[in-house]
Scaffold this active site. Sequence first.
Site, PDB file in Angstrom:
ATOM      1  N   ASP A  30       0.821  -1.209   0.000  1.00 33.85           N
ATOM      2  CA  ASP A  30       0.000   0.000   0.000  1.00 33.85           C
ATOM      3  C   ASP A  30       0.858   1.264   0.000  1.00 33.85           C
ATOM      4  OD1 ASP A  30      -2.183  -1.555   0.025  1.00 33.85           O
ATOM      5  OD2 ASP A  30      -2.873  -1.006   2.036  1.00 33.85           O
ATOM      6  N   VAL A  32       3.777   1.753  -1.182  1.00 37.00           N
ATOM      7  CA  VAL A  32       4.389   1.975  -2.490  1.00 37.00           C
ATOM      8  C   VAL A  32       3.337   2.570  -3.422  1.00 37.00           C
ATOM      9  CG1 VAL A  32       5.416   0.836  -4.481  1.00 37.00           C
ATOM     10  CG2 VAL A  32       6.053   0.115  -2.164  1.00 37.00           C
ATOM     11  N   LEU A  80     -10.535   8.522   1.145  1.00 35.73           N
ATOM     12  CA  LEU A  80     -10.056   9.503   2.119  1.00 35.73           C
ATOM     13  C   LEU A  80      -8.738  10.074   1.635  1.00 35.73           C
ATOM     14  CD1 LEU A  80     -10.625   7.638   5.506  1.00 35.73           C
ATOM     15  CD2 LEU A  80     -11.775   9.731   4.776  1.00 35.73           C
ATOM     16  N   GLU A 113     -10.495   8.035  14.896  1.00 39.45           N
ATOM     17  CA  GLU A 113     -10.857   6.621  14.873  1.00 39.45           C
ATOM     18  C   GLU A 113      -9.681   5.853  14.293  1.00 39.45           C
ATOM     19  OE1 GLU A 113     -14.582   6.209  12.669  1.00 39.45           O
ATOM     20  OE2 GLU A 113     -15.111   8.210  13.346  1.00 39.45           O
ATOM     21  N   LYS A 115      -7.952   3.480  11.774  1.00 36.68           N
ATOM     22  CA  LYS A 115      -8.277   3.137  10.388  1.00 36.68           C
ATOM     23  C   LYS A 115      -8.103   1.628  10.232  1.00 36.68           C
ATOM     24  CE  LYS A 115      -7.514   4.580   5.651  1.00 36.68           C
ATOM     25  NZ  LYS A 115      -7.154   3.326   5.008  1.00 36.68           N
ATOM     26  N   GLU A 173     -16.490  -0.984   8.301  1.00 38.73           N
ATOM     27  CA  GLU A 173     -15.413  -1.794   7.742  1.00 38.73           C
ATOM     28  C   GLU A 173     -15.598  -3.251   8.142  1.00 38.73           C
ATOM     29  OE1 GLU A 173     -13.557   0.078   5.950  1.00 38.73           O
ATOM     30  OE2 GLU A 173     -11.626  -0.926   5.620  1.00 38.73           O
ATOM     31  N   CYS A 424      38.659  -7.103  -4.265  1.00 39.94           N
ATOM     32  CA  CYS A 424      39.944  -6.550  -4.654  1.00 39.94           C
ATOM     33  C   CYS A 424      40.982  -7.351  -3.878  1.00 39.94           C
ATOM     34  CB  CYS A 424      40.040  -5.072  -4.285  1.00 39.94           C
ATOM     35  SG  CYS A 424      41.703  -4.436  -4.531  1.00 39.94           S
ATOM     36  N   CYS A 429      45.698  -2.122  -1.288  1.00 42.89           N
ATOM     37  CA  CYS A 429      44.638  -1.253  -1.816  1.00 42.89           C
ATOM     38  C   CYS A 429      44.262  -0.193  -0.776  1.00 42.89           C
ATOM     39  CB  CYS A 429      43.417  -2.093  -2.159  1.00 42.89           C
ATOM     40  SG  CYS A 429      41.988  -1.109  -2.643  1.00 42.89           S
TER      41      CYS A 429
HETATM   42  N1  LIG Z   1      -1.460  -2.205  -2.880  1.00 41.37           N
HETATM   43  C1  LIG Z   1      -2.050  -1.790  -3.981  1.00 41.37           C
HETATM   44  O1  LIG Z   1      -1.697  -2.180  -5.083  1.00 41.37           O
HETATM   45  C2  LIG Z   1      -3.188  -0.847  -3.877  1.00 41.37           C
HETATM   46  C3  LIG Z   1      -3.977  -0.556  -4.991  1.00 41.37           C
HETATM   47  C4  LIG Z   1      -5.009   0.333  -4.811  1.00 41.37           C
HETATM   48  C5  LIG Z   1      -5.249   0.902  -3.581  1.00 41.37           C
HETATM   49  N2  LIG Z   1      -4.459   0.582  -2.522  1.00 41.37           N
HETATM   50  C6  LIG Z   1      -4.656   1.181  -1.195  1.00 41.37           C
HETATM   51  O2  LIG Z   1      -5.933   1.641  -1.034  1.00 41.37           O
HETATM   52  C7  LIG Z   1      -5.915   3.008  -0.681  1.00 41.37           C
HETATM   53  C8  LIG Z   1      -6.981   3.718  -1.419  1.00 41.37           C
HETATM   54  O3  LIG Z   1      -8.095   3.041  -1.085  1.00 41.37           O
HETATM   55  P1  LIG Z   1      -9.342   3.745  -0.522  1.00 41.37           P
HETATM   56  O4  LIG Z   1      -9.892   4.624  -1.562  1.00 41.37           O
HETATM   57  O5  LIG Z   1     -10.180   2.676   0.060  1.00 41.37           O
HETATM   58  O6  LIG Z   1      -8.846   4.728   0.561  1.00 41.37           O
HETATM   59  P2  LIG Z   1      -8.239   4.508   1.957  1.00 41.37           P
HETATM   60  O7  LIG Z   1      -8.100   3.096   2.300  1.00 41.37           O
HETATM   61  O8  LIG Z   1      -7.022   5.327   2.014  1.00 41.37           O
HETATM   62  O9  LIG Z   1      -9.344   5.192   2.883  1.00 41.37           O
HETATM   63  C9  LIG Z   1     -10.740   5.003   2.756  1.00 41.37           C
HETATM   64  C10 LIG Z   1     -11.192   3.763   3.409  1.00 41.37           C
HETATM   65  O10 LIG Z   1     -10.780   3.707   4.746  1.00 41.37           O
HETATM   66  C11 LIG Z   1     -11.551   2.714   5.372  1.00 41.37           C
HETATM   67  N3  LIG Z   1     -11.736   2.992   6.795  1.00 41.37           N
HETATM   68  C12 LIG Z   1     -11.234   2.242   7.800  1.00 41.37           C
HETATM   69  N4  LIG Z   1     -11.557   2.721   8.973  1.00 41.37           N
HETATM   70  C13 LIG Z   1     -12.301   3.818   8.753  1.00 41.37           C
HETATM   71  C14 LIG Z   1     -12.943   4.755   9.618  1.00 41.37           C
HETATM   72  N5  LIG Z   1     -12.860   4.645  10.939  1.00 41.37           N
HETATM   73  N6  LIG Z   1     -13.613   5.759   9.057  1.00 41.37           N
HETATM   74  C15 LIG Z   1     -13.684   5.889   7.712  1.00 41.37           C
HETATM   75  N7  LIG Z   1     -13.106   5.035   6.851  1.00 41.37           N
HETATM   76  C16 LIG Z   1     -12.416   4.013   7.369  1.00 41.37           C
HETATM   77  C17 LIG Z   1     -12.817   2.615   4.598  1.00 41.37           C
HETATM   78  O11 LIG Z   1     -12.851   1.342   3.995  1.00 41.37           O
HETATM   79  C18 LIG Z   1     -12.680   3.649   3.531  1.00 41.37           C
HETATM   80  O12 LIG Z   1     -13.249   3.230   2.337  1.00 41.37           O
HETATM   81  C19 LIG Z   1      -4.586   3.544  -1.080  1.00 41.37           C
HETATM   82  O13 LIG Z   1      -4.168   4.551  -0.202  1.00 41.37           O
HETATM   83  C20 LIG Z   1      -3.716   2.328  -1.052  1.00 41.37           C
HETATM   84  O14 LIG Z   1      -3.066   2.263   0.206  1.00 41.37           O
HETATM   85  C21 LIG Z   1      -3.447  -0.260  -2.658  1.00 41.37           C
HETATM   86 ZN   LIG Z   2      41.644  -2.136  -4.655  1.00 39.37          ZN
END
Ligand SMILES: NC(=O)c1ccc[n+]([C@@H]2O[C@H](COP(=O)([O-])OP(=O)(O)OC[C@H]3O[C@@H](n4cnc5c(N)ncnc54)[C@H](O)[C@@H]3O)[C@@H](O)[C@H]2O)c1
Ligand SMILES: [Zn+2]
Length: 670
Positions: A30, A32, A80, A113, A115, A173, A424, A429
């Site tokens: 994530d 990356v 977010l 909160e 995440k 979630e 070497c 050296c």
């Molecule tokens: N690894 C990968 O290849 C890849 C590809 C796409 C996206 N991603 C990841 O997904 C993220 C983007 O996804 P996203 O749009 O779901 O955004 P996000 O995960 O950055 O944030 C939104 C999500 O947070 C979650 N969440 C958890 N606790 C929460 C809380 N208390 N209140 C509100 N939301 C809460 C919800 O599911 C919400 O949809 C990226 O930042 C990346 O890290 C990774």
């Molecule tokens: Zn050398």
Amino acid sequence: MIEQRIQQLRQQLQKANYAYYVLDNPIMEDAVYDQLYRELDTLEKENTHLITSDSPTQRVGDKPASQFVSLAHNIPLYSLENAFNLENLQAWQKRWQRYSEKENIESAEYVCELKIDGSALALTYENGLLIRGVTRGDGTTGEDITQNVRTIRSIPLKLNLENPPPIIEVRGEAFLPLDEFDRINQQREENGEALFANPRNAAAGTLRQLDPKIVDQRRLQFFAYTLHLETTDINSQWESLNYLQNSGFLVNTHRKLCPSLEEVADYFQQWETERKDLPYMTDGVVVKINDYSLQKVLGFTQKFPRWAIALKYPAEEAPTIVKDIIVNVGRTGAVTPMAVMEPVHLAGTTVQKATLHNSDRIKQLDIRVGDTVIIRKAGEIIPEVVRVLDDLRPPNTQLYQMPSHCPECDSTLKRPPNEAVTRCMNLSCGAILRGSLVHWASRDALDIRGLGEKIVILLINNGLVNSLADLYDLTPEKIANLERMGSKSANNLIEAIEGSKKQPFSRVLYGLGIRYVGSVTAGLLAENFPSMEQLSQASFSDLSSVYGVGEEIAQSIIDWFSIEKNCDLIQQLEKVGLQLEATKSKTPTVDSPLTPFAGKTFVITGTLPSLKRNEAKALIMEAGGKVTSSVSKRTDYLLLGENPGSKLTQAEKLGITQLSEAEFLTLVKK
Ligand SMILES: NC(=O)c1ccc[n+]([C@@H]2O[C@H](COP(=O)([O-])OP(=O)(O)OC[C@H]3O[C@@H](n4cnc5c(N)ncnc54)[C@H](O)[C@@H]3O)[C@@H](O)[C@H]2O)c1
Ligand SMILES: [Zn+2]
């Protein structure tokens, strides 16, 4: 150039999105993803004419796969905005204050909160009954997975309210607790099935299982965090969370109402460590403005609410661009290729160089100047390049070739058969001499204060030192004229060099920098062969029969003494008065404050949070104790790290005292 980078980043992010959202099988970390995303976002902001509507920066998620019925969300599910440090958070506060024209107010109340790293769901209740459960999908359309949602025990089928409103929508979630994730993966391994990469993907994959029975067997859970309700009674996020809890939902108890941004920062810092003890995965903190009326004023961008932000914890992997590949010659002559990179933040520090280990690793990675690579830093180790992101390679890159000659002395580099390391072989050296001197002066060796790399280079470049022994011919007069030296520091340095003559034999032995002879091994050798004379005469079997000295070490010592130049060095060191014999070891007295572990036997298991194995061993030995490799009745202490092996079980059986690293360190320091 920029246009091409933008194109490549989009393609790479689209691929990652598809793997993440549709296949539930991510192709990158994530962190990356987040950083590549930020790079694209910045480039687009600087070149607005290049923004296209299909860019990953312009939409949420990806189209859901097709096995389920698609449903449009009444209210879109937004993503977010991300913040990666407290400065980002402050900038966000400034932004929303300006936007709402509330620049004058000091701050606002925020709800913090955790995440939760799972999968967002939108649930609809009609007259208190669950009628629909839909995935987030691309934010506007999700998949109807009501059958599966019904199996989640923390989602009430009927609300616990006397007079439920005609319609209410709840978001939250769905996630897999860590022990459940482990159980599922264990079972999948037994069945020969592919393992889930992480709990988030396991949760998302489970929710989209076509067979609700399988979903039922995997104990998903659900934390509710958003309420949509047409009523005037609830005026804030905090109240809505309490309402959700009273209606029968599981609401995370670690939420906190913070009166200012400072409290938010404290909360973020507190959970940076404490989250590691939670039974589920979290990847940050979500900060929301509490007051609904202020939320309303701020509204949404195309992707995010302006009134909330996700503050993410630093990651151990990050992408960056390789500017150059150089080689470094160490004190053993080993040639280590290094990538020089655009500076990047990683696990709390800025990193510019990463090791590429050796030529095999370079071949395997096919790393080239100009490549975007992922680097990783685990613990205290030098960062390394994990892999190359092929899709981001610019045109006309060149395959990298290891140099054939030493960059220091220009002699031909050799790679001995059966070895991965290129060397070497020129004992004169400059790089080897420089490295040897720095090692000789280092803390665990002769501990010569003031003799760091810069001074060593000056001494060599001014022709004052050509070998370790030359250090002892230096006088204050000879060095006082060196750059940045002066007579006071010249005197100090000579005094420090003089002082090294009192250092015990084991340190001299370590200071010689014989391959594989670290400070612990040097201690063992000095104990068993108490003089340089005896050590140099020891046979392969004499050496390898010493407990803790393997065949590799034994051979390395034999090889070292077979080189004439090394034997000459020993003679010179003896002449100038270094300790080439061990002084009679005093038996440590039990209550000596310097030897709190006198006579105690330790076993170490697992990975210690900060000490390396050898460091822990050295501390134990310094404190009078010893370390053995297996637990027995004679073991006094088990020094316990993370992911311990069977030694822990054995120690528990025998009732042996366990020490954490922290406990151990306080005892050592007593
Ligand atoms: N690894 C990968 O290849 C890849 C590809 C796409 C996206 N991603 C990841 O997904 C993220 C983007 O996804 P996203 O749009 O779901 O955004 P996000 O995960 O950055 O944030 C939104 C999500 O947070 C979650 N969440 C958890 N606790 C929460 C809380 N208390 N209140 C509100 N939301 C809460 C919800 O599911 C919400 O949809 C990226 O930042 C990346 O890290 C990774
Ligand atoms: Zn050398």
